[in-house]
Design an enzyme around this catalytic site. Structure first.
Site, PDB file in Angstrom:
ATOM      1  N   GLY A 156     -19.024  79.633  -0.315  1.00  0.00           N
ATOM      2  CA  GLY A 156     -17.611  79.771  -0.666  1.00  0.00           C
ATOM      3  C   GLY A 156     -17.402  80.111  -2.129  1.00  0.00           C
ATOM      4  O   GLY A 156     -16.343  79.827  -2.689  1.00  0.00           O
ATOM      5  N   ALA A 157     -18.433  80.751  -2.770  1.00  0.00           N
ATOM      6  CA  ALA A 157     -18.320  81.204  -4.162  1.00  0.00           C
ATOM      7  C   ALA A 157     -17.935  80.073  -5.115  1.00  0.00           C
ATOM      8  O   ALA A 157     -17.293  80.306  -6.127  1.00  0.00           O
ATOM      9  CB  ALA A 157     -17.318  82.359  -4.273  1.00  0.00           C
ATOM     10  N   SER A 227     -25.237  81.163   1.109  1.00  0.00           N
ATOM     11  CA  SER A 227     -24.548  81.802  -0.012  1.00  0.00           C
ATOM     12  C   SER A 227     -24.528  80.877  -1.231  1.00  0.00           C
ATOM     13  O   SER A 227     -25.576  80.431  -1.687  1.00  0.00           O
ATOM     14  CB  SER A 227     -23.136  82.214   0.425  1.00  0.00           C
ATOM     15  OG  SER A 227     -22.542  83.051  -0.522  1.00  0.00           O
ATOM     16  N   ALA A 228     -23.333  80.573  -1.761  1.00  0.00           N
ATOM     17  CA  ALA A 228     -23.263  79.663  -2.905  1.00  0.00           C
ATOM     18  C   ALA A 228     -23.824  78.292  -2.548  1.00  0.00           C
ATOM     19  O   ALA A 228     -24.384  77.593  -3.405  1.00  0.00           O
ATOM     20  CB  ALA A 228     -21.811  79.527  -3.383  1.00  0.00           C
ATOM     21  N   ASP A 358     -26.738  93.429   2.433  1.00  0.00           N
ATOM     22  CA  ASP A 358     -25.877  92.439   1.783  1.00  0.00           C
ATOM     23  C   ASP A 358     -25.543  92.950   0.385  1.00  0.00           C
ATOM     24  O   ASP A 358     -26.398  93.007  -0.492  1.00  0.00           O
ATOM     25  CB  ASP A 358     -26.615  91.100   1.689  1.00  0.00           C
ATOM     26  CG  ASP A 358     -25.722  89.969   1.189  1.00  0.00           C
ATOM     27  OD1 ASP A 358     -24.730  90.260   0.495  1.00  0.00           O
ATOM     28  OD2 ASP A 358     -26.026  88.806   1.481  1.00  0.00           O
ATOM     29  N   HIS A 390     -23.663  90.367   4.296  1.00  0.00           N
ATOM     30  CA  HIS A 390     -23.570  88.983   3.830  1.00  0.00           C
ATOM     31  C   HIS A 390     -23.006  88.054   4.901  1.00  0.00           C
ATOM     32  O   HIS A 390     -23.395  86.887   4.999  1.00  0.00           O
ATOM     33  CB  HIS A 390     -22.683  88.939   2.575  1.00  0.00           C
ATOM     34  CG  HIS A 390     -22.699  87.629   1.868  1.00  0.00           C
ATOM     35  ND1 HIS A 390     -23.823  87.137   1.232  1.00  0.00           N
ATOM     36  CD2 HIS A 390     -21.741  86.677   1.682  1.00  0.00           C
ATOM     37  CE1 HIS A 390     -23.564  85.964   0.682  1.00  0.00           C
ATOM     38  NE2 HIS A 390     -22.312  85.664   0.950  1.00  0.00           N
TER      39      HIS A 390
END
Length: 449
Positions: A156-157, A227-228, A358, A390
């Site tokens: 979620g960045a 991801s994050a 990605d 991604h």
């Protein structure tokens, strides 16, 4: 007068007295039977109400929980908007994100129903005393033998991460007799990267120390991040390994990296990606203690790159606790420090999964991290998926149903050595489709990630 009244009973014959006595007994018995029947009826009604009460209570609690969680996310979104201000870059990405979510809504609604109303989901289990120190547990329907456990940290960045984002993975792994614990953590602006790593480590500790209460197998614990979340969980893992390699400092140890059987990183920014993003080419001098950055990918330019993409300079540096934090929270940079080689040797086997298409976090990020891990002596390998973006691996492919290479790979690793579980996996029916194909293709085209 009194004598006449008193004398009347003596005029009844013995047979009359017997009849009167029998009638009285019958009347009493009839009334008693009616009272018993009424009592029995009211008791059955009460029992039925008691049986229905938990269902009504659970449904009310689920609705209340959904409202509270929606309020929390909405409130944090408005707080974030105050930081972002008005900028066309992030606004266009926000619009794209809204359209992307709308196209996938048929699947999201089905997953949301499972998340809020399934008896196999334990929502918002408290693991700490900080805001958002909660986790969700997805439990298999079969509660026989102890089950393997996957601790999952969502992406979620660092801004829009949320434990419910792991619901689809949790549901599908639970169907294969695997317990999933999705950890929530403070996002920016509630916290910075150090708070996120601290929360994640505390969540891992809670699961490691309480999983047997939920039927988990303490000898089969896996850590996974996306991801994050892959970056944050990798930082937590390395930080814990460093603590254990320096017992002389006397730091409190509530869980151990030795409890983890493996680590999985999915589409992660483990180099410094999304920390330093794209490719930072690091050259090591003087026994790994000095670092130089190529001119093309130097730190100021990368901050400018994020600024141009809508993650403004002030916010990016605030999340990462300033420029010094960029090195501290970059796992690839840290593992090349020879002073922590003992910590690196303690790491569990590491597998990174990445799509070659990605563009949010290029697959070269995972390649360079795996190379650095192997040079440092860690067990690490990379699995690439040709043409995957991604979000393909984590969202579109699972929503598509049917065969899923990544999912099958995860399950085969987790169930390795368990012949009965592997046989069941081989006989498992194909996963059902949750979103029509044309919507998945449209969502892929407009995805902001």
């Amino acid at each position: 007068m009194n004598l006449e009244v008193d004398a009347k009973p003596s005029l009844l014959s013995s047979s009359d007295k017997l009849f009167t006595h029998s009638l009285t007994d019958a009347t009493k018995h009839h009334h008693h039977h009616q009272r018993r029947r009424r009592c029995s009826s009211s008791s059955s009604s009460a029992d039925a109400k008691l049986r229905d009460a938990p269902t009504r209570l659970n449904r009310a609690q689920s609705i209340s929980h959904a409202a509270a969680e929606t309020y929390l996310v909405t409130r944090l979104s408005f707080i974030l908007l105050r930081y972002l201000g008005v900028g066309y870059r992030w606004i266009t990405r926000l619009i794209a994100l809204g359209c992307y979510a709308l196209l996938l809504m048929p699947g999201f609604l089905q997953v949301a129903y499972y998340y809020f109303f399934s008896s196999q989901v334990r929502r918002s289990v408290v693991y700490g005393d900080q805001p958002r120190n909660r986790l969700d547990l997805f439990l298999p329907a079969n509660s026989g033998e102890p089950k393997p456990v996957v601790i999952f940290v969502t992406g979620g960045a660092w801004i829009i991460g949320y434990k419910a984002w792991g619901s689809l993975l949790g549901q599908q792994l639970a169907e294969r007799d695997i317990i999933v614990a999705c950890i929530d953590y403070r996002n920016f602006p509630q916290g910075t990267i150090g708070d996120m790593v601290e929360d994640t480590s505390q969540g891992i500790s809670f699961v490691c120390n309480h999983l047997t209460e939920y039927g988990g197998d303490p000898n089969r614990i896996y850590l996974m991040g996306q991801s994050a979340g892959a970056h944050i969980s990798a930082c937590a893992l390395l930080e814990q390994a460093i603590k254990e390699s320096e017992p002389e400092k006397g730091e409190s140890i509530t869980w151990s990296v030795s409890q983890l059987k493996a680590y999985f990183g999915l589409s992660g920014g483990l180099v410094s990606v999304k920390l330093l993003c794209f490719l930072i080419i690091i050259e090591i001098y003087n026994e790994g203690m000095a670092f130089s950055f190529s001119k093309r990918y130097n730190l100021p330019n990368l901050v400018d790159h994020f600024n141009n993409r809508g993650l403004y300079r002030s916010i990016f540096l605030s999340i990462m606790e300033g420029e010094q934090g960029l090195q501290r929270f970059s796992p690839e940079v840290q593992i090349q420090d020879k002073s922590i080689r003992d910590a690196v040797s303690r790491l569990p086997p590491i597998t990174l999964f990445h799509g070659t298409s990605d563009y949010s976090i290029p697959s070269d990020a995972s390649k360079t991290f795996v190379d650095a891990l192997q040079r440092a002596g860690a067990q690490a390998k990379l699995v690439l998926y040709e043409g995957k973006t991604h979000t393909d691996l984590f969202l579109q492919d699972p929503l598509r149903g049917g065969k899923d290479e990544l999912f099958d790979h995860l399950v085969s690793v987790i169930h390795a050595g368990d012949k009965e579980a592997l046989d069941k996996d081989a006989m498992a029916p194909p996963r059902r489709r949750l979103v029509p194909e044309f919507l998945l293709k449209l969502a892929r085209k407009i995805s902001p990630f």
